[in-house]
Design a protein around this motif. Structure first.
Motif, PDB file in Angstrom:
ATOM      1  N   ILE A  26      -0.235  14.310  31.195  1.00 19.25           N
ATOM      2  CA  ILE A  26      -0.513  13.823  32.550  1.00 19.25           C
ATOM      3  C   ILE A  26       0.509  14.357  33.541  1.00 19.25           C
ATOM      4  O   ILE A  26       0.176  14.740  34.664  1.00 19.25           O
ATOM      5  N   LYS A  27       1.781  14.407  33.132  1.00 21.51           N
ATOM      6  CA  LYS A  27       2.843  14.861  34.021  1.00 21.51           C
ATOM      7  C   LYS A  27       2.753  16.349  34.337  1.00 21.51           C
ATOM      8  O   LYS A  27       2.919  16.773  35.480  1.00 21.51           O
ATOM      9  N   THR A  28       2.481  17.157  33.319  1.00 22.99           N
ATOM     10  CA  THR A  28       2.449  18.613  33.506  1.00 22.99           C
ATOM     11  C   THR A  28       1.050  19.152  33.792  1.00 22.99           C
ATOM     12  O   THR A  28       0.896  20.313  34.146  1.00 22.99           O
ATOM     13  N   LYS A  29       0.037  18.293  33.621  1.00 16.66           N
ATOM     14  CA  LYS A  29      -1.364  18.712  33.768  1.00 16.66           C
ATOM     15  C   LYS A  29      -1.670  19.908  32.868  1.00 16.66           C
ATOM     16  O   LYS A  29      -2.420  20.822  33.238  1.00 16.66           O
ATOM     17  N   SER A  30      -1.083  19.894  31.688  1.00 21.74           N
ATOM     18  CA  SER A  30      -1.278  20.972  30.724  1.00 21.74           C
ATOM     19  C   SER A  30      -1.502  20.386  29.334  1.00 21.74           C
ATOM     20  O   SER A  30      -0.841  19.426  28.947  1.00 21.74           O
ATOM     21  N   VAL A  89       1.902  22.164  35.906  1.00 25.07           N
ATOM     22  CA  VAL A  89       2.737  21.745  37.026  1.00 25.07           C
ATOM     23  C   VAL A  89       4.185  21.680  36.577  1.00 25.07           C
ATOM     24  O   VAL A  89       4.499  21.140  35.530  1.00 25.07           O
ATOM     25  N   THR A  90       5.071  22.268  37.374  1.00 25.85           N
ATOM     26  CA  THR A  90       6.502  22.203  37.110  1.00 25.85           C
ATOM     27  C   THR A  90       7.199  21.640  38.330  1.00 25.85           C
ATOM     28  O   THR A  90       7.060  22.183  39.431  1.00 25.85           O
ATOM     29  N   HIS A  91       7.929  20.539  38.140  1.00 24.03           N
ATOM     30  CA  HIS A  91       8.650  19.874  39.230  1.00 24.03           C
ATOM     31  C   HIS A  91       7.704  19.508  40.365  1.00 24.03           C
ATOM     32  O   HIS A  91       8.018  19.657  41.541  1.00 24.03           O
ATOM     33  N   GLY A  92       6.507  19.081  40.003  1.00 20.25           N
ATOM     34  CA  GLY A  92       5.575  18.596  41.013  1.00 20.25           C
ATOM     35  C   GLY A  92       4.793  19.664  41.719  1.00 20.25           C
ATOM     36  O   GLY A  92       3.992  19.387  42.596  1.00 20.25           O
ATOM     37  N   ARG A 112       1.760  11.258  27.941  1.00 20.70           N
ATOM     38  CA  ARG A 112       2.541  11.227  29.186  1.00 20.70           C
ATOM     39  C   ARG A 112       2.891  12.634  29.642  1.00 20.70           C
ATOM     40  O   ARG A 112       2.844  12.952  30.830  1.00 20.70           O
ATOM     41  N   GLN A 113       3.231  13.494  28.669  1.00 21.01           N
ATOM     42  CA  GLN A 113       3.563  14.870  28.999  1.00 21.01           C
ATOM     43  C   GLN A 113       2.350  15.612  29.557  1.00 21.01           C
ATOM     44  O   GLN A 113       2.467  16.394  30.494  1.00 21.01           O
ATOM     45  N   TYR A 166      -7.862  18.217  31.654  1.00 19.01           N
ATOM     46  CA  TYR A 166      -6.785  19.130  32.020  1.00 19.01           C
ATOM     47  C   TYR A 166      -6.843  20.506  31.358  1.00 19.01           C
ATOM     48  O   TYR A 166      -5.969  21.329  31.589  1.00 19.01           O
TER      49      TYR A 166
END
Length: 284
Positions: free
Chosen positions: A156-160, A218-221, A153-154, A212
């Motif tokens: 996918i969310k941060t793309k890192s 990505v930070t805060h979108g 999940r992390q 990725y």
């Protein structure tokens, strides 16, 4: 045919031992950092305590079964290695982390494992005892394999993929494959079923890594941009900053003066060191 199956079972068991041994050794670089810094910093002992509990549980299950000697060998090695990691952690951990680790050890190893052994010994017998312990091992292994969902999940969310150790993911996937076939050939689905889930999550982790690995975090979108792009060319044109030539260095400072937004540009000529600097102020 039976002899061929026996040889295949032995082969997958030995390969499973080798790969699992490599997985057990994976945290060594982490503990080398701890040794150099003489502090555990933000590292947690939970993975090693859970690893020790899992190894002890599988050894207990193996003693209740037959023809699973290779399950005993690797988990005995695992118990030794995880115990060394925990002792090392406790030695270098600060007092608060040490106390939390000791509480987890007492709760999981002493109370948890002790209750499982006591209840199955006194409340079950024969084949039933092995079935109960097998189901406990299966459920616990499924929970362990579900744990990486937080990492996925992390990512996918941060793309890192910074916090996804790809080599460990590959090793765990190979280990799941070996132990799946070992359990399947033995006809022991308590060993085979959890490793199906482990294989699936391992493949998902490697796919996400390939997707990725070259992406910007990505930070805060918003994708993180280099500091040098803080002021774009369009923004400088809108602020009516004059063109600077001759390889001059420009420092842009935004501030408020008398209730108005202002931009001050300090020009530091490099080609003519004897010329004074100029300050251009644009008030909005």
């Amino acid at each position: 045919m039976t002899e061929i199956l026996a040889h295949l079972t032995l082969a997958f068991g030995i390969l499973g031992n080798i790969v699992s041994f490599m997985v057990f050794l994976a945290p060594i670089p982490t503990f080398y950092k701890v040794y150099k810094k003489k502090s555990t910093e933000g590292f947690q002992s939970a993975p090693y305590v859970v690893g020790l509990f899992s190894a002890m549980l599988w050894i207990y299950y193996a003693f209740l079964k037959s023809n699973v000697l290779l399950l005993i060998t690797i988990n005995s090695v695992g118990c030794f290695i995880e115990t060394m990691y925990i002792c090392f952690f406790l030695f270098y951990a600060p007092k608060k982390a040490r106390m939390e680790s000791l509480k987890l050890i007492v709760l999981l190893i002493v109370v948890g494992f002790g209750l499982i052994v006591a209840m199955t010994q006194f409340l079950a017998s024969g084949v039933t005892r092995g079935v109960i312990v097998g189901w406990i091992c299966l459920v616990f292994s499924l929970c362990v394999f579900v744990a990486p969902l937080g990492v996925l999940r992390q990512v996918i969310k941060t793309k890192s993929v910074e916090y996804m150790p790809i080599l460990l993911s590959v090793a765990l996937t190979l280990s799941a494959v070996m132990w799946f076939f070992y359990g399947l050939l033995l006809g022991d689905f308590n060993i085979a079923i959890p490793n199906v889930l482990g294989f699936i999550f391992g493949i998902i982790q490697m796919i996400l890594y390939l997707i990725y690995k070259n992406q910007k975090p990505v930070t805060h979108g918003k994708a993180l941009e280099p500091e040098s792009k803080k002021y774009s060319i369009r923004e400088m044109e809108e602020e009516e900053i004059p063109e600077i030539k001759d390889h001059q260095t420009v420092d842009v400072v935004k501030f408020k003066e008398n209730g108005h937004d202002a931009t001050r540009v300090a020009i530091e000529p490099q080609a003519h060191p004897n010329m004074p600097n100029h300050i251009i102020e644009v008030t909005a």
